[in-house]
Design a protein around this motif. Structure first.
Motif, PDB file in Angstrom:
ATOM      1  N   ASP A 277       0.848  -1.185   0.000  1.00 27.66           N
ATOM      2  CA  ASP A 277       0.000   0.000   0.000  1.00 27.66           C
ATOM      3  C   ASP A 277       0.887   1.240   0.000  1.00 27.66           C
ATOM      4  O   ASP A 277       2.055   1.182   0.412  1.00 27.66           O
ATOM      5  CB  ASP A 277      -0.907   0.014   1.231  1.00 27.66           C
ATOM      6  CG  ASP A 277      -1.975  -1.064   1.176  1.00 27.66           C
ATOM      7  OD1 ASP A 277      -2.309  -1.506   0.050  1.00 27.66           O
ATOM      8  OD2 ASP A 277      -2.472  -1.463   2.247  1.00 27.66           O
TER       9      ASP A 277
ATOM     10  N   ALA B 297       3.473   2.231   2.850  1.00 26.79           N
ATOM     11  CA  ALA B 297       3.587   1.093   3.765  1.00 26.79           C
ATOM     12  C   ALA B 297       5.011   0.552   3.762  1.00 26.79           C
ATOM     13  O   ALA B 297       5.692   0.554   2.732  1.00 26.79           O
ATOM     14  CB  ALA B 297       2.613  -0.006   3.382  1.00 26.79           C
TER      15      ALA B 297
ATOM     16  N   SER C 115       1.233  -5.571   2.010  1.00 23.41           N
ATOM     17  CA  SER C 115      -0.185  -5.706   2.365  1.00 23.41           C
ATOM     18  C   SER C 115      -0.681  -7.101   1.997  1.00 23.41           C
ATOM     19  O   SER C 115      -1.550  -7.661   2.671  1.00 23.41           O
ATOM     20  CB  SER C 115      -1.016  -4.644   1.655  1.00 23.41           C
ATOM     21  OG  SER C 115      -0.895  -4.774   0.242  1.00 23.41           O
TER      22      SER C 115
ATOM     23  N   ASP D 270       0.118  -8.092   5.557  1.00 23.16           N
ATOM     24  CA  ASP D 270      -0.491  -7.411   6.694  1.00 23.16           C
ATOM     25  C   ASP D 270      -2.019  -7.412   6.618  1.00 23.16           C
ATOM     26  O   ASP D 270      -2.691  -7.306   7.648  1.00 23.16           O
ATOM     27  CB  ASP D 270       0.029  -5.965   6.759  1.00 23.16           C
ATOM     28  CG  ASP D 270      -0.316  -5.280   8.062  1.00 23.16           C
ATOM     29  OD1 ASP D 270       0.040  -5.818   9.122  1.00 23.16           O
ATOM     30  OD2 ASP D 270      -0.960  -4.211   8.020  1.00 23.16           O
ATOM     31  N   ARG D 271      -2.578  -7.537   5.421  1.00 23.25           N
ATOM     32  CA  ARG D 271      -4.039  -7.583   5.289  1.00 23.25           C
ATOM     33  C   ARG D 271      -4.618  -8.806   5.989  1.00 23.25           C
ATOM     34  O   ARG D 271      -5.637  -8.711   6.673  1.00 23.25           O
ATOM     35  CB  ARG D 271      -4.427  -7.591   3.812  1.00 23.25           C
ATOM     36  CG  ARG D 271      -5.930  -7.536   3.555  1.00 23.25           C
ATOM     37  CD  ARG D 271      -6.194  -7.224   2.108  1.00 23.25           C
ATOM     38  NE  ARG D 271      -5.721  -8.278   1.217  1.00 23.25           N
ATOM     39  CZ  ARG D 271      -5.503  -8.102  -0.096  1.00 23.25           C
ATOM     40  NH1 ARG D 271      -5.700  -6.904  -0.635  1.00 23.25           N
ATOM     41  NH2 ARG D 271      -5.093  -9.106  -0.846  1.00 23.25           N
TER      42      ARG D 271
END
Length: 355
Positions: free
Chosen positions: A17, A20, A24, A217-218
């Motif tokens: 992202d 970031a 992600s 991380d999602r």
């Protein structure tokens, strides 16, 4: 940002992202969830913070600033603890690792400098305490899943898997020195790995070669919400205290005085917890901040939301008097049902995968 590590991650499908520092997704979200059930996943937590506390008074100082009994910890042990204000409002949930000559604090994303500033406010000239931000010097990975212990063993680690949560030690992996701590940060079996930044790419590559599935991380955020781990600026804010957040395991009621202790002791003694954090099964997506109602009366607020394989799911604070698990509520115009969450009930949980 570690460019060598970033390139390795991009080679196996990582997307980022804007702004970031961690992937992600690796385009494999469902595969990563499945790997938790029958293998192991590797997640980059570089956006989390790492603070080092050194010198003679380090344990006493931290013991006086947080909710758990840190003075009883020996080198090689660790635990979760909560930083709170003088009125017991939550600042952050941190993990403590005690070493022979320091204490390491693993703290939430974007909380390193606020916590350093907070701790500095309570340092007096006679205190023998030194604070240092190690966030740029160390990489932080979570290795978790049903076979995370077996994967570590295949990499040459054999002792840590049988030790209690929070225990940690330095392990030599070929030419790398890695601190491996029991506990993944979620309600899943696993380990937290701390390694000097210049060796991060090497460790990542070796773990992937050993069979770890990369996870973005999602998916971490989805699991966090499903499992009920409270997060800073969502469930951990000035509006709530750690008892309401369900963080009883991070609080000692026998350790004596610390910042916020009087309020927490009073709430516990007189059963004064007026609201509680719950998981909420939702009939449809609802944005955080939405009011939770029962019979058209406001009883709480939704704090987090995620789409999962089982449908929409959220976290929210609900008044204790309204009821508990199984309670049917409205979240905005959407039907919801309160459920207990494993991070707060101390049970491992792997979400089911729809084929």
């Amino acid at each position: 940002m570690n460019q060598e590590l970033r390139q390795l991650q991009i080679q196996v499908g990582a997307t980022f992202d804007p702004d970031a520092t961690v992937p992600s997704s690796f385009g494999n979200d469902k595969d990563a969830l499945r790997a938790l059930q029958d293998s192991a996943v590797l997640c980059d937590r570089a956006h989390w913070g790492l603070i080092e506390v050194r010198d003679r008074d380090r344990l006493q100082f931290l013991h006086n600033q947080t909710t758990n009994d840190l003075k009883s910890l020996q080198p090689g042990q660790g635990c979760d603890t909560v930083f709170v204000t003088s009125t017991a409002r939550t600042i952050d949930l941190a993990t403590v690792y005690v070493t022979e000559d320091s204490v390491l604090l693993l703290v939430s994303p974007e909380q390193t400098q606020p916590l350093l500033d907070w701790l500095d406010r309570y340092l007096f000239p006679m205190d023998r305490v030194k604070l240092k931000d190690l966030s740029e010097e160390f990489a932080i990975f979570s290795l978790m899943g049903a076979k995370s212990a077996e994967l570590l063993a295949s990499m040459g680690v054999g002792e840590i898997p049988q030790q209690p949560e929070g225990n940690h030690q330095l392990v030599q992996l070929a030419d790398m020195e890695v601190r491996i701590a029991v506990g993944s940060g979620l309600a899943l079996p696993g380990y937290t790995l701390l390694i000097p930044e210049d060796r991060a790419a090497t460790l990542w590559n070796r773990a992937i070669e050993a069979g770890a599935v990369p996870m973005g991380d999602r998916v971490w955020e989805q699991l966090r919400i499903q499992q009920g781990r409270p997060a800073r600026d969502r469930e951990l804010t000035d509006n709530y205290n750690p008892l309401e957040a369900g963080l009883w395991q991070a609080i000692s009621f026998t350790k004596g005085c610390y910042i916020g202790q009087e309020t927490i002791a009073r709430l516990n003694t007189y059963k004064g917890v007026k609201q509680r954090l719950w998981g909420i099964r939702l009939a449809a997506p609802v944005p955080p901040g939405t009011t939770i109602t029962l019979d058209e009366r406001k009883v709480g607020t939704l704090t987090s939301h995620s789409e999962t394989e089982e449908g929409a799911f959220g976290l929210g604070y609900v008044r204790t008097q309204a009821g508990g698990a199984g309670l049917k509520v409205k979240v905005g115009e959407v039907d919801g049902e309160l459920v207990a969450v494993p991070f707060l009930t101390h049970e491992y949980y792997v979400p089911p995968i729809k084929e």
